[in-house]
Design a protein around this motif. Structure first.
Motif, PDB file in Angstrom:
ATOM      1  N   PHE A  16      -9.605 -28.188 -30.269  1.00 34.56           N
ATOM      2  CA  PHE A  16      -9.389 -26.990 -31.070  1.00 34.56           C
ATOM      3  C   PHE A  16      -7.912 -26.876 -31.401  1.00 34.56           C
ATOM      4  O   PHE A  16      -7.070 -27.122 -30.544  1.00 34.56           O
ATOM      5  CB  PHE A  16      -9.824 -25.731 -30.304  1.00 34.56           C
ATOM      6  CG  PHE A  16     -11.244 -25.770 -29.840  1.00 34.56           C
ATOM      7  CD1 PHE A  16     -12.286 -25.546 -30.728  1.00 34.56           C
ATOM      8  CD2 PHE A  16     -11.546 -26.043 -28.514  1.00 34.56           C
ATOM      9  CE1 PHE A  16     -13.607 -25.589 -30.298  1.00 34.56           C
ATOM     10  CE2 PHE A  16     -12.853 -26.090 -28.075  1.00 34.56           C
ATOM     11  CZ  PHE A  16     -13.888 -25.857 -28.971  1.00 34.56           C
ATOM     12  N   LYS A  17      -7.612 -26.494 -32.646  1.00 32.22           N
ATOM     13  CA  LYS A  17      -6.226 -26.292 -33.064  1.00 32.22           C
ATOM     14  C   LYS A  17      -6.109 -24.932 -33.739  1.00 32.22           C
ATOM     15  O   LYS A  17      -6.975 -24.534 -34.510  1.00 32.22           O
ATOM     16  CB  LYS A  17      -5.796 -27.367 -34.060  1.00 32.22           C
ATOM     17  CG  LYS A  17      -5.768 -28.763 -33.470  1.00 32.22           C
ATOM     18  CD  LYS A  17      -5.394 -29.777 -34.513  1.00 32.22           C
ATOM     19  CE  LYS A  17      -5.627 -31.169 -33.968  1.00 32.22           C
ATOM     20  NZ  LYS A  17      -5.585 -32.182 -35.014  1.00 32.22           N
ATOM     21  N   HIS A  21      -2.720 -19.846 -29.103  1.00 28.28           N
ATOM     22  CA  HIS A  21      -3.889 -19.787 -28.238  1.00 28.28           C
ATOM     23  C   HIS A  21      -4.457 -18.368 -28.276  1.00 28.28           C
ATOM     24  O   HIS A  21      -3.699 -17.406 -28.202  1.00 28.28           O
ATOM     25  CB  HIS A  21      -3.491 -20.159 -26.807  1.00 28.28           C
ATOM     26  CG  HIS A  21      -4.655 -20.436 -25.923  1.00 28.28           C
ATOM     27  ND1 HIS A  21      -5.480 -19.440 -25.466  1.00 28.28           N
ATOM     28  CD2 HIS A  21      -5.146 -21.596 -25.436  1.00 28.28           C
ATOM     29  CE1 HIS A  21      -6.428 -19.964 -24.719  1.00 28.28           C
ATOM     30  NE2 HIS A  21      -6.255 -21.272 -24.692  1.00 28.28           N
ATOM     31  N   VAL A  66      -9.514 -21.061 -36.259  1.00 24.95           N
ATOM     32  CA  VAL A  66      -9.432 -22.215 -35.365  1.00 24.95           C
ATOM     33  C   VAL A  66     -10.030 -23.422 -36.087  1.00 24.95           C
ATOM     34  O   VAL A  66     -11.079 -23.302 -36.720  1.00 24.95           O
ATOM     35  CB  VAL A  66     -10.221 -21.969 -34.055  1.00 24.95           C
ATOM     36  CG1 VAL A  66     -10.277 -23.220 -33.199  1.00 24.95           C
ATOM     37  CG2 VAL A  66      -9.633 -20.818 -33.280  1.00 24.95           C
ATOM     38  N   THR A  68     -11.781 -26.935 -35.474  1.00 30.03           N
ATOM     39  CA  THR A  68     -12.480 -27.712 -34.462  1.00 30.03           C
ATOM     40  C   THR A  68     -12.585 -29.138 -34.980  1.00 30.03           C
ATOM     41  O   THR A  68     -12.955 -29.341 -36.139  1.00 30.03           O
ATOM     42  CB  THR A  68     -13.892 -27.126 -34.235  1.00 30.03           C
ATOM     43  OG1 THR A  68     -13.767 -25.751 -33.882  1.00 30.03           O
ATOM     44  CG2 THR A  68     -14.635 -27.867 -33.148  1.00 30.03           C
ATOM     45  N   ILE A 127     -10.263 -24.519 -20.953  1.00 34.70           N
ATOM     46  CA  ILE A 127      -9.943 -24.454 -22.381  1.00 34.70           C
ATOM     47  C   ILE A 127      -8.570 -25.048 -22.668  1.00 34.70           C
ATOM     48  O   ILE A 127      -8.372 -25.683 -23.709  1.00 34.70           O
ATOM     49  CB  ILE A 127     -10.067 -23.009 -22.933  1.00 34.70           C
ATOM     50  CG1 ILE A 127      -9.874 -22.978 -24.449  1.00 34.70           C
ATOM     51  CG2 ILE A 127      -9.116 -22.066 -22.243  1.00 34.70           C
ATOM     52  CD1 ILE A 127     -10.918 -23.698 -25.257  1.00 34.70           C
ATOM     53  N   LYS A 128      -7.640 -24.913 -21.768  1.00 31.61           N
ATOM     54  CA  LYS A 128      -6.286 -25.437 -22.010  1.00 31.61           C
ATOM     55  C   LYS A 128      -6.283 -26.947 -22.240  1.00 31.61           C
ATOM     56  O   LYS A 128      -5.392 -27.475 -22.891  1.00 31.61           O
ATOM     57  CB  LYS A 128      -5.343 -25.074 -20.868  1.00 31.61           C
ATOM     58  CG  LYS A 128      -5.656 -25.743 -19.547  1.00 31.61           C
ATOM     59  CD  LYS A 128      -4.642 -25.345 -18.480  1.00 31.61           C
ATOM     60  CE  LYS A 128      -4.924 -26.021 -17.164  1.00 31.61           C
ATOM     61  NZ  LYS A 128      -4.822 -27.468 -17.194  1.00 31.61           N
ATOM     62  N   PHE A 131      -7.392 -27.199 -26.167  1.00 26.33           N
ATOM     63  CA  PHE A 131      -6.788 -26.346 -27.181  1.00 26.33           C
ATOM     64  C   PHE A 131      -5.339 -26.724 -27.427  1.00 26.33           C
ATOM     65  O   PHE A 131      -4.567 -26.835 -26.497  1.00 26.33           O
ATOM     66  CB  PHE A 131      -6.861 -24.881 -26.730  1.00 26.33           C
ATOM     67  CG  PHE A 131      -6.949 -23.922 -27.867  1.00 26.33           C
ATOM     68  CD1 PHE A 131      -5.803 -23.544 -28.570  1.00 26.33           C
ATOM     69  CD2 PHE A 131      -8.169 -23.401 -28.256  1.00 26.33           C
ATOM     70  CE1 PHE A 131      -5.891 -22.662 -29.632  1.00 26.33           C
ATOM     71  CE2 PHE A 131      -8.254 -22.508 -29.305  1.00 26.33           C
ATOM     72  CZ  PHE A 131      -7.122 -22.148 -30.002  1.00 26.33           C
ATOM     73  N   TYR A 132      -4.992 -26.886 -28.713  1.00 27.83           N
ATOM     74  CA  TYR A 132      -3.637 -27.239 -29.115  1.00 27.83           C
ATOM     75  C   TYR A 132      -3.157 -26.271 -30.171  1.00 27.83           C
ATOM     76  O   TYR A 132      -3.934 -25.811 -31.001  1.00 27.83           O
ATOM     77  CB  TYR A 132      -3.591 -28.669 -29.658  1.00 27.83           C
ATOM     78  CG  TYR A 132      -4.016 -29.662 -28.615  1.00 27.83           C
ATOM     79  CD1 TYR A 132      -3.091 -30.191 -27.730  1.00 27.83           C
ATOM     80  CD2 TYR A 132      -5.355 -30.021 -28.487  1.00 27.83           C
ATOM     81  CE1 TYR A 132      -3.490 -31.085 -26.745  1.00 27.83           C
ATOM     82  CE2 TYR A 132      -5.757 -30.915 -27.501  1.00 27.83           C
ATOM     83  CZ  TYR A 132      -4.818 -31.440 -26.630  1.00 27.83           C
ATOM     84  OH  TYR A 132      -5.212 -32.308 -25.659  1.00 27.83           O
ATOM     85  N   THR A 133      -1.870 -25.952 -30.131  1.00 27.09           N
ATOM     86  CA  THR A 133      -1.304 -25.090 -31.155  1.00 27.09           C
ATOM     87  C   THR A 133      -0.563 -25.934 -32.182  1.00 27.09           C
ATOM     88  O   THR A 133      -0.020 -26.984 -31.866  1.00 27.09           O
ATOM     89  CB  THR A 133      -0.367 -24.041 -30.546  1.00 27.09           C
ATOM     90  OG1 THR A 133       0.632 -24.697 -29.753  1.00 27.09           O
ATOM     91  CG2 THR A 133      -1.145 -23.074 -29.670  1.00 27.09           C
TER      92      THR A 133
END
Length: 134
Positions: A16-17, A21, A66, A68, A127-128, A131-133
């Motif tokens: 996920f980007k 977050h 988000v 995916t 989730i971490k 998940f990427y920002t």
């Protein structure tokens, strides 16, 4: 299970980007792209997603875009992290003809079936790790 159900397994190989977050204590990640995993053209997918976004905004102020994607980038869909209940997420996923959706609670990511009936909720990890920002 993955030997028998390749679509379910493909949903588990995910990233996920987003710009940041999500800060909600629990949230769903939903899309209206490609109903029942049947690929639609981009304009149709974007129109469906805009309608989903409007519906989500009528339910909560907690909505964040988000993206995916598959880890190798070979596939991606735009969706939303939304501060709604798991029951609301399941209803929306079914209404928008999605086989499944993602649920995050207490930092744990789960893949939750919506239209698929031959699979069970699958814990994917923290989730971490997914998940990427940007």
């Amino acid at each position: 299970m993955c030997e028998n159900i390749s679509l379910w397994c493909s949903y588990q190989a995910i990233l996920f980007k987003a710009e940041q977050h999500p800060v909600y204590p629990r949230f769903a990640i939903l899309t209206a792209f490609n109903p029942r995993s049947i690929v639609l053209n981009n304009p149709d997918n974007l129109k469906r997603n805009e309608l989903l976004k409007i519906e989500l905004l009528s339910m909560t102020n907690g909505v964040q875009r988000v993206t995916t994607s598959a880890p190798d980038g070979s596939w991606q869909e735009i969706g939303f992290a939304a501060d709604i209940t798991v029951a609301e997420a399941r209803q929306l996923a079914c209404r928008w003809q999605q086989n499944a959706f993602y649920w995050v609670e207490l930092g744990e990511l789960r893949l939750v079936p919506a239209l698929m009936t031959d699979v069970a909720i699958t814990k994917l990890g923290e989730i971490k790790d997914f998940f990427y920002t940007e």
